[in-house]
Design an enzyme around this catalytic site. Structure first.
Site, PDB file in Angstrom:
ATOM      1  CG  ASP A   1      35.954  43.157  33.564  1.00  7.96           C
ATOM      2  OD1 ASP A   1      36.966  43.680  34.067  1.00  7.96           O
ATOM      3  OD2 ASP A   1      34.871  43.761  33.433  1.00  7.96           O
TER       4      ASP A   1
ATOM      5  CD  GLN B   1      36.123  47.435  40.464  1.00  9.91           C
ATOM      6  OE1 GLN B   1      36.745  47.571  41.532  1.00  9.91           O
ATOM      7  NE2 GLN B   1      35.716  48.480  39.768  1.00  9.91           N
TER       8      GLN B   1
ATOM      9  CG  HIS C   1      31.522  47.784  34.056  1.00  5.47           C
ATOM     10  ND1 HIS C   1      31.626  48.455  32.857  1.00  5.47           N
ATOM     11  CD2 HIS C   1      31.758  48.711  35.022  1.00  5.47           C
ATOM     12  CE1 HIS C   1      31.920  49.728  33.090  1.00  5.47           C
ATOM     13  NE2 HIS C   1      31.993  49.911  34.400  1.00  5.47           N
TER      14      HIS C   1
ATOM     15  CB  CYS D   1      28.906  50.968  34.332  1.00  5.55           C
ATOM     16  SG  CYS D   1      29.356  52.661  34.037  1.00  5.55           S
TER      17      CYS D   1
ATOM     18  CE  LYS E   1      37.756  50.368  36.958  1.00  3.62           C
ATOM     19  NZ  LYS E   1      36.828  51.357  37.485  1.00  3.62           N
TER      20      LYS E   1
HETATM   21  N1  PLP Z   1      34.787  46.168  34.260  1.00  2.23           N
HETATM   22  C1  PLP Z   1      34.588  46.380  35.566  1.00  2.23           C
HETATM   23  C2  PLP Z   1      34.235  45.244  36.456  1.00  2.23           C
HETATM   24  C3  PLP Z   1      34.719  47.666  36.077  1.00  2.23           C
HETATM   25  O1  PLP Z   1      34.516  47.912  37.369  1.00  2.23           O
HETATM   26  C4  PLP Z   1      35.065  48.734  35.195  1.00  2.23           C
HETATM   27  C5  PLP Z   1      35.157  50.117  35.687  1.00  2.23           C
HETATM   28  O2  PLP Z   1      34.543  50.497  36.638  1.00  2.23           O
HETATM   29  C6  PLP Z   1      35.276  48.439  33.858  1.00  2.23           C
HETATM   30  C7  PLP Z   1      35.129  47.152  33.416  1.00  2.23           C
HETATM   31  C8  PLP Z   1      35.655  49.503  32.868  1.00  2.23           C
HETATM   32  O3  PLP Z   1      36.930  49.985  33.175  1.00  2.23           O
HETATM   33  P1  PLP Z   1      37.550  51.223  32.372  1.00  2.23           P
HETATM   34  O4  PLP Z   1      36.523  52.297  32.464  1.00  2.23           O
HETATM   35  O5  PLP Z   1      38.795  51.534  33.102  1.00  2.23           O
HETATM   36  O6  PLP Z   1      37.769  50.779  30.974  1.00  2.23           O
END
Ligand code: PLP
Length: 405
Positions: free
Chosen positions: A199, A202, A122, A363, A225
């Site tokens: 990270d 998900q 992401h 993203c 999430k």
């Molecule tokens: N990393 C992953 C794999 C994600 O799916 C997301 C959000 O969709 C993020 C990071 C960023 O999360 P946040 O916008 O809650 O900071």
């Protein structure tokens, strides 16, 4: 067996009509809906116990402080961290990664040092490292995928050099659903003396995550999430590493003493929590985790995977469908395109039928480049989704396909 109808009753928004149609919410990867219990907790926090925490001697402030620190403990238990001081509250996954890239990265990484990322990251796990590259001249290396969109572990193993200083990767891809072998990847990095950030944005909503078992140095995720509120998330870090890192932001809460000559920083976790924290959000977050624990993550995963299998099989029957993300170990993410139909058109026309999916690059533009596409349509499943909703989604896709014929 879990009672999905009973669970659905906990989510008032599922009763909403969209263009006079029943809402079919399949955008859970972007954010999940919130159960009544979580929303009630927010309301009760503001109505009954609102006062700024940590600094107050009065009753309400102490109550609010206790609730906030109890929430930290709930998070600790949920991911099996050793100490609650290893749980840093952030605004979410993005801020947690920025914190590590800034604090750890600026302090410990130097020009020419290599940071390993993967093709399926992401933007939140790419851009902070690029910013660090601009500041410090680090080198970013990227682990490729095989044709099932799983990480190529051989390439990963061969990427380590004496210059490799950090690895940062998604536990589960938000586009492909691929569940990466986090434990194995961490072990490989550690054998090379390299620290790892995972990270888990998900992953935590779908898989049982045990940071001690993984041996992750850093693990990050967002409350929104996993049925919790927006604007709060977690950086887990091993105590000895966090202890040696400089603060990320300065201000109140993160200090022990301040004079114009010198400031002494507070201890963990407060050193990394400058300013008034989201103490109402933290308690609602803990409520969400308790909600999930009461249902059982294993039960949730089983249900979501059943929906994923069912939806995948049905979708494959439609002419021209291409699915992205065919990993053996896959979470409840279904990304696809239909030949000749732009993902945006598909999303818009599904929306008109009350079906909420996400379209675009999610993203993850570098991943789109690797796949040679601009974007996908993405359906993501949560505990309250049903087979009936999957049927509506499939019928919806078929309807759009027939409109384009
Ligand atoms: N990393 C992953 C794999 C994600 O799916 C997301 C959000 O969709 C993020 C990071 C960023 O999360 P946040 O916008 O809650 O900071």
């Amino acid at each position: 067996m879990i009672d999905i109808e009973k669970i659905r009753n906990d989510f008032p928004i599922l009763e909403e009509k969209v263009y006079n149609k029943e809402l079919v919410y399949l955008d859970n990867g972007a954010t999940t809906q919130k159960p009544r219990q979580v929303v009630d907790k927010i309301v009760a926090g503001y109505y009954n116990t609102n006062a700024n925490i940590h600094r107050g001697v009065h009753f309400l402030s102490q109550k609010a402080t206790e609730a906030h620190e109890a929430a930290r403990e709930t998070v600790r238990e949920f991911i099996n961290a050793s100490e609650s001081k290893e749980i840093i509250f952030t605004r979410g996954t993005t801020e947690a990664i920025n914190l590590v890239a800034s604090s750890y990265g600026e302090h410990y990484l130097n020009a020419g040092d290599e940071v390993i990322l993967t093709e399926m990251e992401h933007h939140a796990n790419i851009v902070p490292w690029q910013m660090l590259r601009e500041k410090k001249g680090i080198v970013i290396k990227v682990v490729p995928m095989n044709d099932k969109q799983e990480l190529d572990l051989e390439s990963y193993k061969n990427m380590f050099t004496p210059k490799t200083k950090f690895v940062s990767f998604a536990h589960v891809s938000n586009v492909l659903g691929t569940i990466n072998p986090a434990k194995e990847m961490i072990e490989i990095a550690h054998k090379n003396g390299v620290k790892v950030l995972v990270d888990g944005a998900q992953a935590v909503p779908h898989l049982k995550v045990d940071v001690k078992d993984l041996d992750a140095d850093f693990y990050v995720f967002s409350a929104h999430k996993i049925y919790g509120p927006t604007g709060i998330g977690v950086l887990y870090g091993k105590e000895d590493i966090l202890d040696l890192m400089p603060p990320y932001q300065g201000g109140g809460e993160m200090i022990s003493t301040v004079s114009f000559e010198k400031t002494v920083y507070n201890e963990l976790p407060y050193k990394f929590e400058a300013g008034t924290p989201d103490y109402i959000g933290s308690t609602a977050f803990a409520e969400a985790l308790n909600y999930v624990s009461a249902i059982g993550l294993e039960n949730m995963e089983e249900h979501e995977i059943e929906l994923l299998r069912y939806a995948t099989a049905k979708l494959k029957e439609i002419d021209g469908v291409v699915i992205y993300g065919n990993a053996t170990h896959k979470s409840a993410v279904l990304s696809f395109n239909v030949e000749g139909i732009h993902h945006y058109d598909m999303g818009m026309l599904l929306d008109k039928q009350g079906i909420a999916v996400r379209t675009g690059h999610h993203c993850a533009q570098p991943l789109m480049d690797v796949l040679g596409i601009e974007g996908t349509v993405r359906a993501t499943f949560a505990i309250y989704n049903t087979k009936d909703e999957v049927d509506k989604f499939i019928e919806g896709v078929k309807k759009v396909v027939s409109m384009f014929k």
